[in-house]
Motif scaffolding. Structure first.
Motif, PDB file in Angstrom:
ATOM      1  N   SER A  55       0.852  -1.191   0.000  1.00 40.65           N
ATOM      2  CA  SER A  55       0.000   0.000   0.000  1.00 40.65           C
ATOM      3  C   SER A  55       0.883   1.235   0.000  1.00 40.65           C
ATOM      4  N   THR A  56       0.468   2.260  -0.732  1.00 40.35           N
ATOM      5  CA  THR A  56       1.093   3.582  -0.590  1.00 40.35           C
ATOM      6  C   THR A  56       0.112   4.520   0.092  1.00 40.35           C
ATOM      7  N   ARG A  57      -1.078   4.679  -0.522  1.00 39.65           N
ATOM      8  CA  ARG A  57      -2.025   5.694  -0.044  1.00 39.65           C
ATOM      9  C   ARG A  57      -2.621   5.353   1.318  1.00 39.65           C
ATOM     10  N   THR A  58      -3.164   4.155   1.454  1.00 42.07           N
ATOM     11  CA  THR A  58      -3.951   3.827   2.652  1.00 42.07           C
ATOM     12  C   THR A  58      -3.053   3.812   3.891  1.00 42.07           C
ATOM     13  N   ARG A 107      -4.637  -4.238   6.605  1.00 45.35           N
ATOM     14  CA  ARG A 107      -4.970  -4.690   5.236  1.00 45.35           C
ATOM     15  C   ARG A 107      -4.560  -6.146   5.163  1.00 45.35           C
TER      16      ARG A 107
HETATM   17  N1   CP Z   1      -6.428   3.028  -3.087  1.00 38.66           N
HETATM   18  C1   CP Z   1      -5.583   2.275  -2.375  1.00 38.66           C
HETATM   19  O1   CP Z   1      -6.001   1.454  -1.551  1.00 38.66           O
HETATM   20  O2   CP Z   1      -4.262   2.517  -2.633  1.00 38.66           O
HETATM   21  P1   CP Z   1      -3.037   1.799  -1.909  1.00 38.66           P
HETATM   22  O3   CP Z   1      -3.039   0.376  -2.352  1.00 38.66           O
HETATM   23  O4   CP Z   1      -1.826   2.566  -2.378  1.00 38.66           O
HETATM   24  O5   CP Z   1      -3.247   1.913  -0.423  1.00 38.66           O
END
Ligand code: CP
Length: 309
Positions: A55-58, A107
Motif C-alpha cells: 500500500s502507498t495511499r492507505t 490490510r
Molecule cells: N487506493 C488504495 O487502496 O491505494 P493503496 O493500495 O496505495 O493503499
C-alpha cells in the motif's frame, strides 16, 4: 453519534453515520490544508498499521492521520515480523493488544480478516482493505470527494468501470453510494462482473457509452492482475481499447462531471494519461481526502472508546 468499536465495512454503517463521518472529514480537511497543524486530540493514543499487502495511499494516510492528531504511530512490517515465523493473526492481534494500543489499521488478502481480528482485540480495528470484500475508507474518501466537488450525493449517477469482480473498492462504493441515494452503474468485461451484483442495487451497463451517459462521476478501477487466475481478457492493450476511459467517451458524461480512480493507476489501461492528468480528474484530491477521512474515523472511534467502552 457513531456507535461502533471498529470500522470493518460500510455494510455495518448507516447513512446517517456515513454522513457524520463525511461532515467530520470536511472539518479535518480544513485543518489538514491549513497552516496551523498542531492537535493533541489523540495525545496518548497509539495507532498500529498492520498491512499484509502492499500500500502507498492507505497506509501512509493512516499514519499521517494519527500523527496529525497527536497519536503515536507504529508500522509493523509484516515481511520482517513474527508473522513470517508462522504467528497467527489472532496471536499477533493479542500480542499488540497486550501493548495497550488503541487502534489497528489492517490490510489483509483474506476477506473477513479484520472482523476476525476485531473479535479478539480490545483495540479498535479499521479495515484498510480485505481481499475482494470491502475497502470502506476508500469509499468514504471517494464519497467525500464527490460531495465536495458536486455538492451532494443523493440523485447522482456514478459510473464505475473496470475490474468490478476483484474490487473491494467497487463493493464499498456500491454499498455507501446506494445508502446515500446515488445510482451506481457498473461496466466491465463479462468475466469481471460478479454474479448477482444487481441484487445489491447495481445497474449493469451494456456499453461504456451507456455507463457514462449522463454520469456525474466516472470512476476507473485498477485491473487487479494479482487476484486473477488469468484469461479474463485478451491483453492490456485490448482492455484499454474496449473497456478503458478516454476523453471521447467523457463527452457522454454530464457537464461538470468528475473522474475518480482509487489508485494505483495502470496509466493508459483503465484511463488514458490525458484523462488522468486532465481537468476533470480529481484523483489527487481523493488522496488528500483520504487523510481527512482517516483522521475523522480515528476521532470518532476515540470518542466511542471514551464514552461507550
Ligand atoms: N487506493 C488504495 O487502496 O491505494 P493503496 O493500495 O496505495 O493503499
Amino acid at each position: 453519534m457513531f456507535k461502533h468499536k471498529d470500522l470493518l465495512g460500510l455494510k455495518d454503517v448507516t447513512a446517517e453515520e456515513i454522513t457524520e463521518i463525511l461532515d467530520v472529514a470536511d472539518e479535518m480537511k480544513k485543518y489538514l490544508c491549513g497552516s496551523e497543524r498542531k492537535s493533541d486530540l489523540l495525545k496518548g493514543k497509539t495507532l498500529v498499521t498492520l498491512f499484509y499487502e502492499n500500500s502507498t495511499r492507505t497506509r501512509t494516510s493512516f499514519e499521517l492521520a494519527g500523527k496529525l492528531l497527536g497519536a503515536s504511530e507504529v508500522n509493523i512490517s509484516v515481511a520482517t515480523s513474527s508473522v513470517q515465523k508462522g504467528e497467527t493473526l489472532i496471536d499477533t492481534g493479542e500480542t499488540l493488544d497486550a501493548m495497550k494500543i488503541d487502534f489497528i489499521a489492517i490490510r489483509h488478502p483474506m476477506a473477513g480478516a479484520p472482523k476476525l481480528l476485531a473479535e479478539h482485540v480490545k483495540a479498535s480495528v479499521l479495515n484498510g482493505g480485505d481481499g475482494m470484500h470491502e475497502h470502506p475508507t476508500q469509499a468514504l474518501l471517494d464519497m467525500l470527494t464527490i460531495r465536495e466537488k458536486l455538492g451532494k450525493i443523493a440523485g447522482l449517477k456514478v459510473a464505475i468501470l473496470g475490474d468490478i469482480k476483484h474490487s473491494r473498492v467497487a463493493m464499498s462504493n456500491l454499498i455507501g453510494l446506494k445508502k446515500l441515494g446515488a445510482e451506481v452503474y457498473f461496466y466491465a468485461p463479462a468475466t469481471m462482473v460478479p454474479k448477482d451484483i444487481e441484487k445489491l442495487g447495481a445497474k449493469i451497463a451494456k456499453s461504456r457509452e451507456e455507463a457514462i451517459d449522463g454520469a456525474d462521476a466516472v470512476m476507473g478501477l485498477r485491473i487487479q492482475l494479482e487476484r486473477q487466475n488469468g484469461g479474463l481478457f485478451p491483453s492490456l492493450s485490448e482492455y484499454s481499447r474496449f473497456y478503458g476511459v478516454n476523453d471521447a467517451l467523457l463527452k457522454y458524461a454530464k457537464k461538470g462531471a468528475i473522474v475518480l480512480h482509487p489508485g494505483p493507476v495502470n496509466r493508459g489501461v483503465e484511463l488514458t494519461p490525458q484523462v488522468i492528468d486532465g481537468d476533470k480528474s480529481v484523483i489527487l484530491e481523493q488522496v488528500t481526502g483520504g487523510v481527512a477521512v482517516r483522521m475523522a474515523l480515528l476521532k470518532l472511534l476515540a470518542e466511542y472508546r471514551e464514552n461507550c467502552l
